[in-house]
Scaffold this motif. Structure first.
Motif, PDB file in Angstrom:
ATOM      1  N   UNK A  33       0.828  -1.203   0.000  1.00 47.44           N
ATOM      2  CA  UNK A  33       0.000   0.000   0.000  1.00 47.44           C
ATOM      3  C   UNK A  33       0.863   1.254   0.000  1.00 47.44           C
ATOM      4  N   UNK A  34       0.449   2.273  -0.751  1.00 50.99           N
ATOM      5  CA  UNK A  34       1.179   3.540  -0.708  1.00 50.99           C
ATOM      6  C   UNK A  34       1.109   4.138   0.697  1.00 50.99           C
ATOM      7  N   UNK A  35       2.223   4.673   1.149  1.00 51.60           N
ATOM      8  CA  UNK A  35       2.250   5.325   2.448  1.00 51.60           C
ATOM      9  C   UNK A  35       2.557   4.433   3.621  1.00 51.60           C
ATOM     10  N   UNK A  36       2.609   3.127   3.397  1.00 54.53           N
ATOM     11  CA  UNK A  36       3.001   2.212   4.469  1.00 54.53           C
ATOM     12  C   UNK A  36       4.518   2.067   4.402  1.00 54.53           C
ATOM     13  N   UNK A  69      -8.695   0.006   3.318  1.00 55.83           N
ATOM     14  CA  UNK A  69      -8.349  -0.866   2.189  1.00 55.83           C
ATOM     15  C   UNK A  69      -9.103  -2.196   2.241  1.00 55.83           C
ATOM     16  N   UNK A  70      -9.258  -2.777   1.078  1.00 54.67           N
ATOM     17  CA  UNK A  70      -9.897  -4.092   0.987  1.00 54.67           C
ATOM     18  C   UNK A  70      -9.170  -5.161   1.778  1.00 54.67           C
ATOM     19  N   UNK A  71      -7.827  -5.252   1.663  1.00 52.73           N
ATOM     20  CA  UNK A  71      -7.118  -6.271   2.446  1.00 52.73           C
ATOM     21  C   UNK A  71      -7.294  -6.101   3.953  1.00 52.73           C
ATOM     22  N   UNK A  72      -7.312  -4.856   4.439  1.00 54.13           N
ATOM     23  CA  UNK A  72      -7.525  -4.628   5.871  1.00 54.13           C
ATOM     24  C   UNK A  72      -8.910  -5.130   6.269  1.00 54.13           C
ATOM     25  N   UNK A  75      -8.824  -9.248   5.518  1.00 52.21           N
ATOM     26  CA  UNK A  75      -7.885 -10.065   6.287  1.00 52.21           C
ATOM     27  C   UNK A  75      -7.909  -9.765   7.779  1.00 52.21           C
ATOM     28  N   UNK A  76      -7.992  -8.492   8.135  1.00 54.20           N
ATOM     29  CA  UNK A  76      -7.934  -8.159   9.557  1.00 54.20           C
ATOM     30  C   UNK A  76      -9.328  -8.119  10.177  1.00 54.20           C
ATOM     31  N   UNK A  77     -10.200  -7.268   9.658  1.00 57.66           N
ATOM     32  CA  UNK A  77     -11.512  -7.148  10.294  1.00 57.66           C
ATOM     33  C   UNK A  77     -12.357  -8.412  10.169  1.00 57.66           C
ATOM     34  N   UNK A  78     -12.405  -8.997   8.967  1.00 58.75           N
ATOM     35  CA  UNK A  78     -13.237 -10.189   8.772  1.00 58.75           C
ATOM     36  C   UNK A  78     -12.511 -11.491   9.091  1.00 58.75           C
TER      37      UNK A  78
END
Length: 95
Positions: A33-36, A69-72, A75-78
């Protein structure tokens, strides 16, 4: 000014390895991700259910973008959050 987020996660009994198995995908997606600027996860050697996430972002906008983001979301929330019994996070500014 960059921001650092430190998150403590405690997996539910029996979910420890599932959390660990999802973390490489989380790390790969975050670093793309940009900014990470940095994203690392460590696991306690004493308590295998305990994980700590260290993430550094260019600025607050990058942190917000990461959390949206979709991955967050996937992968993380769901994926990971339902497997945790405790989840704490704190944001810090570099000095």
């Amino acid at each position: 000014m960059s921001l650092v987020v430190i998150a403590d996660w405690l997996a539910d009994t029996g979910a420890e390895q599932r959390v660990a198995d999802l973390l490489p995908a989380v790390t790969e997606a975050a670093l793309a991700e940009p900014g990470v600027l940095a994203f690392r996860v460590v696991r306690s050697l004493r308590d295998r259910a305990a994980f700590v996430v260290f993430a550094e972002y260019e600025d607050e906008a990058a942190l917000v973008s990461h959390r949206e983001s979709g991955p967050y979301q996937d992968l993380i929330l769901d994926g990971i959050t339902p497997l945790l019994i405790d989840r704490q996070a704190e944001a810090y500014a570099l000095v």
